[in-house]
Structures are given as structure tokens and as C-alpha cells.
Design an enzyme around this catalytic site. Structure first.
Site, short mmCIF file in Angstrom:
data_model
loop_
_atom_site.label_atom_id
_atom_site.label_comp_id
_atom_site.label_asym_id
_atom_site.label_seq_id
_atom_site.Cartn_x
_atom_site.Cartn_y
_atom_site.Cartn_z
N HIS A 93 26.87 -17.95 -14.71
CA HIS A 93 25.52 -17.67 -14.25
C HIS A 93 25.38 -16.20 -13.91
O HIS A 93 26.23 -15.62 -13.21
CB HIS A 93 25.17 -18.51 -13.03
CG HIS A 93 23.77 -18.30 -12.54
ND1 HIS A 93 22.66 -18.78 -13.22
CD2 HIS A 93 23.27 -17.62 -11.47
CE1 HIS A 93 21.57 -18.43 -12.58
NE2 HIS A 93 21.90 -17.71 -11.51
N SER A 94 24.30 -15.57 -14.40
CA SER A 94 24.00 -14.17 -14.12
C SER A 94 25.17 -13.28 -14.55
O SER A 94 25.54 -13.29 -15.72
CB SER A 94 23.66 -13.99 -12.63
OG SER A 94 23.01 -12.77 -12.38
N MET A 95 25.79 -12.54 -13.64
CA MET A 95 26.96 -11.75 -14.01
C MET A 95 28.02 -12.61 -14.68
O MET A 95 28.68 -12.19 -15.64
CB MET A 95 27.56 -11.07 -12.77
CG MET A 95 28.83 -10.27 -13.04
SD MET A 95 29.65 -9.65 -11.53
CE MET A 95 30.49 -11.15 -10.99
#
Length: 247
Positions: A93-95
Site C-alpha cells: 500500500h502506498s510506498m
């Protein structure tokens, strides 16, 4: 090597079937973010869930965090590749989505294609961060973090706690925001991309661009919520992950 082994939680419990789901956290996140995943998915799928635990958080709080994406990928590949005989699934998720992609790419470069890459709440690697905050002074950096809605208000409002977590958060954002690639290597594994309907960091168009990163099947699913829809709609997300793991 002992220090590298600490990058993976739950790896000593790989006994459920032949599938492993490695979960790569968002900036500032730790393995505890996936505690519910371990509990729920073991009831739905014959899989072992192994969250990635980066230094600088939770039981590794006193360790120096990574600031260099390449070094992190080198170390993660070294430990994860040891499990190449299993069917490997990556979720980030995300990074964490970018980290998961880079590890999957490294696996393919060395002859090991993972079973599925699930990316969530993230722009594709070739799109740089349009509003970086890692280089801001402490006060402006704290304000910048608030837009992601991921850091608990109890920490943001507590100067002592924020001062304690600030080096780790800045290190994560430095690693994330200084990372980009012009060579969008196309993977051979299928990719599924999750997005939040109100996510300002990775909108629908950004999520759809992950299609360019696979020569295999590509699917997208959108959930009501902002950047952390994976918490707001956690059970819906987990049901979808379970479907993917069962394919």
C-alpha cells in the site's frame, strides 16, 4: 543475515499450504498494520501472511530506518528469494506498492515470477511525487504528513511523541519521494490495483496506469474512502485479496 531476517514477520510459521502473502507497509507503517490480515486470511485461504517489518518502528524502533530504496530492495530480495519454491503473492500500500513492485521485478530478473502483485493506493513508479515533503523543516513536515491521514492524531498532537517518531517518518518519506524510475519494467505476473474513491494521492487515473506494468492479466477495484481506504473498508479488501489468493 540475522538482521535481514528481521525484515519479515511470521516467517517462522510458514506451514499453511504452499502460498505466502508478503505485505509491504505504507510510509510510517509497521507489521502490526496487518495483524487483522493474519487473523482473517488464515480462515479464508490456505496461506501464510508475512508482513514486512522495517527498522525504526514497533519492536525495531531503536534501529536506523532505511533512506535508500535500492538498499532496501537489495536486502528484501536477499531474504524473500529464499522462499521462491512457494507460490508468492505481494501486497503493498502506498510506498509499499512501489517496494513490492521493485522486489517482484528483482525476482523476475533472477528467474522467479511471483504469482500475483497487488498494489494499493499508489501512483506508478514512473510518476514522481508532485508535492514532496521530506525536505521541509520539522513544522512544515508535520503539516505535510496530515494530508495522508495515516498518522494517528494522538501522535501528531503530542510534541514529545512526534519528536520520537519524526526521524522514522522523515526517512520513509525520503525513501518514497526520492524514488522513481524511468524504465517501467513490464512484469510477467498479473497485477491487481486497489484505489480509494476519495484518494487525492492516487486517483483513479493513477491507479489505472498500473496496467502498463504487466503483460499478464490486470484488474482494478475501487473502494469508498480516502488514502487509507484499506482500513476504512478492510473486510471488503480482505475478501478481494482472498479471492486473488484462491485463484
Amino acid at each position: 543475515m540475522e538482521m535481514l531476517e528481521k525484515l519479515i514477520k511470521n516467517c517462522g510459521k510458514i506451514c499453511l499450504g504452499n502460498k505466502i502473502l508478503f505485505c509491504f507497509p505504507f510510509a510510517g507503517g509497521g507489521a502490526a498494520a496487518f495483524n487483522e490480515w493474519i487473523r482473517v486470511l488464515k480462515k479464508l485461504v490456505n496461506v501464510t501472511v508475512c508482513p514486512i517489518q522495517l527498522p525504526g518502528r514497533e519492536e525495531r524502533i531503536m534501529e536506523t530506518p532505511y533512506v535508500d530504496m535500492k538498499l532496501l530492495i537489495d536486502d528484501l530480495y536477499q531474504v524473500i528469494s529464499k522462499y521462491s519454491e512457494y507460490k508468492l503473492f505481494f501486497f503493498g500500500h502506498s510506498m509499499g506498492a512501489k517496494v513490492a513492485y521493485e522486489v517482484a521485478k528483482r525476482m523476475e530478473e533472477n528467474g522467479n515470477i511471483i504469482s500475483h502483485l497487488i498494489v494499493s493506493g499508489s501512483r506508478t513508479p514512473h510518476i514522481p511525487e508532485p508535492n514532496p515533503i521530506y525536505q521541509l523543516n520539522d513544522e512544515d513536515f508535520k503539516k505535510g504528513i496530515e494530508r495522508f491521514e495515516g498518522t494517528p492524531k494522538e501522535i501528531l498532537d503530542n510534541e514529545e511523541l512526534m519528536g520520537f517518531f519524526l526521524p522514522m517518518l522523515r526517512a520513509d518519506f525520503t525513501m518514497d519521494e526520492t524514488y522513481s524510475t524511468k524504465n517501467n519494467t513490464v512484469l510477467r505476473c498479473p497485477i491487481t490495483a486497489f484505489g480509494g474513491t476519495l484518494d487525492k494521492e492516487a486517483d483513479k487515473n493513477a491507479i489505472l496506469q498500473w496496467k502498463e506494468y504487466t503483460s499478464n492479466d490486470f484488474q482494478t477495484y475501487f473502494y469508498e474512502g480516502g488514502h487509507f481506504f484499506i482500513k476504512e473498508r478492510e473486510r471488503e479488501v480482505l475478501d478481494r485479496v482472498a479471492e486473488i489468493l484462491n485463484t
